[in-house]
Design a protein around this motif. Structure first.
Motif, PDB file in Angstrom:
ATOM      1  N   ASP A 109       0.877  -1.127  -0.069  1.00 19.54           N
ATOM      2  CA  ASP A 109      -0.082   0.130   0.116  1.00 19.54           C
ATOM      3  C   ASP A 109       0.890   1.257  -0.028  1.00 19.54           C
ATOM      4  N   PHE A 110       0.409   2.112  -0.963  1.00 18.67           N
ATOM      5  CA  PHE A 110       1.253   3.312  -1.036  1.00 18.67           C
ATOM      6  C   PHE A 110       0.836   4.195   0.212  1.00 18.67           C
ATOM      7  N   LEU A 111       1.556   4.795   0.895  1.00 19.32           N
ATOM      8  CA  LEU A 111       1.358   5.631   2.204  1.00 19.32           C
ATOM      9  C   LEU A 111       1.119   7.125   1.574  1.00 19.32           C
ATOM     10  N   TRP A 112       0.149   7.570   1.040  1.00 18.56           N
ATOM     11  CA  TRP A 112       0.133   9.102   0.862  1.00 18.56           C
ATOM     12  C   TRP A 112       0.462   9.995   1.825  1.00 18.56           C
ATOM     13  N   GLU A 113      -0.117   9.658   2.892  1.00 14.66           N
ATOM     14  CA  GLU A 113       0.095  10.678   3.866  1.00 14.66           C
ATOM     15  C   GLU A 113       1.433  10.778   4.518  1.00 14.66           C
ATOM     16  N   HIS A 114       2.311   9.918   4.257  1.00 12.97           N
ATOM     17  CA  HIS A 114       3.573   9.810   4.804  1.00 12.97           C
ATOM     18  C   HIS A 114       4.649   9.971   3.775  1.00 12.97           C
ATOM     19  N   SER A 115       4.349  10.400   2.441  1.00 12.66           N
ATOM     20  CA  SER A 115       5.032  10.708   1.121  1.00 12.66           C
ATOM     21  C   SER A 115       5.181  11.851   0.763  1.00 12.66           C
ATOM     22  N   PHE A 116       6.337  12.487   0.524  1.00 13.19           N
ATOM     23  CA  PHE A 116       6.463  14.051   0.295  1.00 13.19           C
ATOM     24  C   PHE A 116       7.364  14.283  -0.815  1.00 13.19           C
ATOM     25  N   LEU A 117       7.321  15.539  -1.545  1.00 20.50           N
ATOM     26  CA  LEU A 117       8.122  15.972  -2.379  1.00 20.50           C
ATOM     27  C   LEU A 117       8.305  17.446  -2.451  1.00 20.50           C
ATOM     28  N   ILE A 118       9.368  17.866  -3.155  1.00 14.38           N
ATOM     29  CA  ILE A 118       9.701  19.399  -3.301  1.00 14.38           C
ATOM     30  C   ILE A 118       9.728  19.800  -4.736  1.00 14.38           C
ATOM     31  N   ASP A 119       9.002  20.638  -5.187  1.00 15.49           N
ATOM     32  CA  ASP A 119       9.018  20.925  -6.515  1.00 15.49           C
ATOM     33  C   ASP A 119       8.807  22.205  -6.768  1.00 15.49           C
ATOM     34  N   GLU A 120       9.553  22.745  -8.033  1.00 11.47           N
ATOM     35  CA  GLU A 120       9.842  24.251  -7.939  1.00 11.47           C
ATOM     36  C   GLU A 120       9.507  24.305  -9.576  1.00 11.47           C
ATOM     37  N   GLY A 121       8.442  25.320  -9.908  1.00 15.71           N
ATOM     38  CA  GLY A 121       7.868  25.437 -11.235  1.00 15.71           C
ATOM     39  C   GLY A 121       7.485  24.587 -12.046  1.00 15.71           C
ATOM     40  N   GLY A 122       6.863  23.616 -11.283  1.00 17.78           N
ATOM     41  CA  GLY A 122       6.309  22.305 -11.784  1.00 17.78           C
ATOM     42  C   GLY A 122       7.384  21.166 -12.006  1.00 17.78           C
ATOM     43  N   GLU A 123       8.457  21.430 -11.677  1.00 22.07           N
ATOM     44  CA  GLU A 123       9.616  20.488 -11.759  1.00 22.07           C
ATOM     45  C   GLU A 123       9.851  19.470 -10.439  1.00 22.07           C
ATOM     46  N   VAL A 124       9.567  18.321 -10.179  1.00 25.33           N
ATOM     47  CA  VAL A 124       9.871  17.746  -8.848  1.00 25.33           C
ATOM     48  C   VAL A 124      11.227  17.454  -8.697  1.00 25.33           C
ATOM     49  N   LEU A 125      11.888  17.978  -7.700  1.00 29.28           N
ATOM     50  CA  LEU A 125      13.260  18.163  -7.252  1.00 29.28           C
ATOM     51  C   LEU A 125      13.547  17.039  -6.501  1.00 29.28           C
ATOM     52  N   SER A 126      13.002  16.565  -5.554  1.00 25.54           N
ATOM     53  CA  SER A 126      13.204  15.523  -4.512  1.00 25.54           C
ATOM     54  C   SER A 126      12.031  14.939  -3.941  1.00 25.54           C
ATOM     55  N   ALA A 127      12.117  13.602  -3.595  1.00 20.98           N
ATOM     56  CA  ALA A 127      10.844  13.015  -2.975  1.00 20.98           C
ATOM     57  C   ALA A 127      11.253  11.784  -2.078  1.00 20.98           C
ATOM     58  N   SER A 128      10.294  11.528  -1.287  1.00 19.23           N
ATOM     59  CA  SER A 128      10.356  10.526  -0.398  1.00 19.23           C
ATOM     60  C   SER A 128       9.224   9.763  -0.580  1.00 19.23           C
ATOM     61  N   LEU A 129       9.061   8.521  -0.995  1.00 17.60           N
ATOM     62  CA  LEU A 129       7.816   7.748  -1.316  1.00 17.60           C
ATOM     63  C   LEU A 129       7.793   6.779  -0.248  1.00 17.60           C
ATOM     64  N   VAL A 130       6.744   6.492   0.489  1.00 23.20           N
ATOM     65  CA  VAL A 130       6.710   5.345   1.439  1.00 23.20           C
ATOM     66  C   VAL A 130       5.602   4.409   1.179  1.00 23.20           C
TER      67      VAL A 130
END
Length: 154
Positions: A64-85
């Motif tokens: 199960d993908f844990l949406w509430e615990h997965s984060f990202l950083i984007d800038e101008g529509g480009e995803v720069l970093s992500a943590s997927l749990v």
């Protein structure tokens, strides 16, 4: 590797990071492709391969993908970093931690991992696990710096 969550200080940080949401698939795929290119984990994937991997992750193929615990950083529509749990064998699993190579060594991955870890701790989880290849020394160093330790998986 495993990070005990009991000793983490503070609440999840706010600011430029946000939770992953439906519709982020293409941005995450582009990020994943850029992050793995030329590393020990590069298997010659193309954008379509990366998109399928992201779709499999978000749809629960790997737990199960844990949406509430997965984060990202984007800038101008480009995803720069992500943590997927995801959930794996009863434990939260850091399935992917990726940062665009142009933003490496700026603390983005560490901040997002700690956001995920604190978010998980706040709802009663005791640990966060991950799998990392022995050849991926930069990732291993980051995880150790954050407090992850090598454990045998049962």
């Amino acid at each position: 590797m495993e990070l005990p969550l009991g000793g983490l200080a503070g609440r999840p940080e706010s600011g430029v990071a946000r939770r992953v949401r439906p519709g982020d698939e293409r941005g995450l795929a582009g990020l994943m492709l850029a992050a793995y290119r030329g590393t020990a984990d590069d298997e010659g994937e193309d954008l379509q391969d990366a998109l399928e991997e992201v779709q499999h992750t978000l749809s629960g193929k790997y737990g199960d993908f844990l949406w509430e615990h997965s984060f990202l950083i984007d800038e101008g529509g480009e995803v720069l970093s992500a943590s997927l749990v995801t959930s794996f064998e009863g434990a939260p699993l850091l399935a992917f931690s990726v940062t665009h190579p142009s933003r490496n060594r700026r603390g983005l991955a560490g901040a997002l991992i700690l956001m995920s870890a604190r978010s998980l701790r706040d709802v009663g989880n005791q640990r966060l696990v991950l799998f990392v290849s022995e050849a991926n020394l930069p990732a291993r160093k980051l995880y150790e710096k954050l407090g992850f330790r090598v454990v045998e998986w049962r």
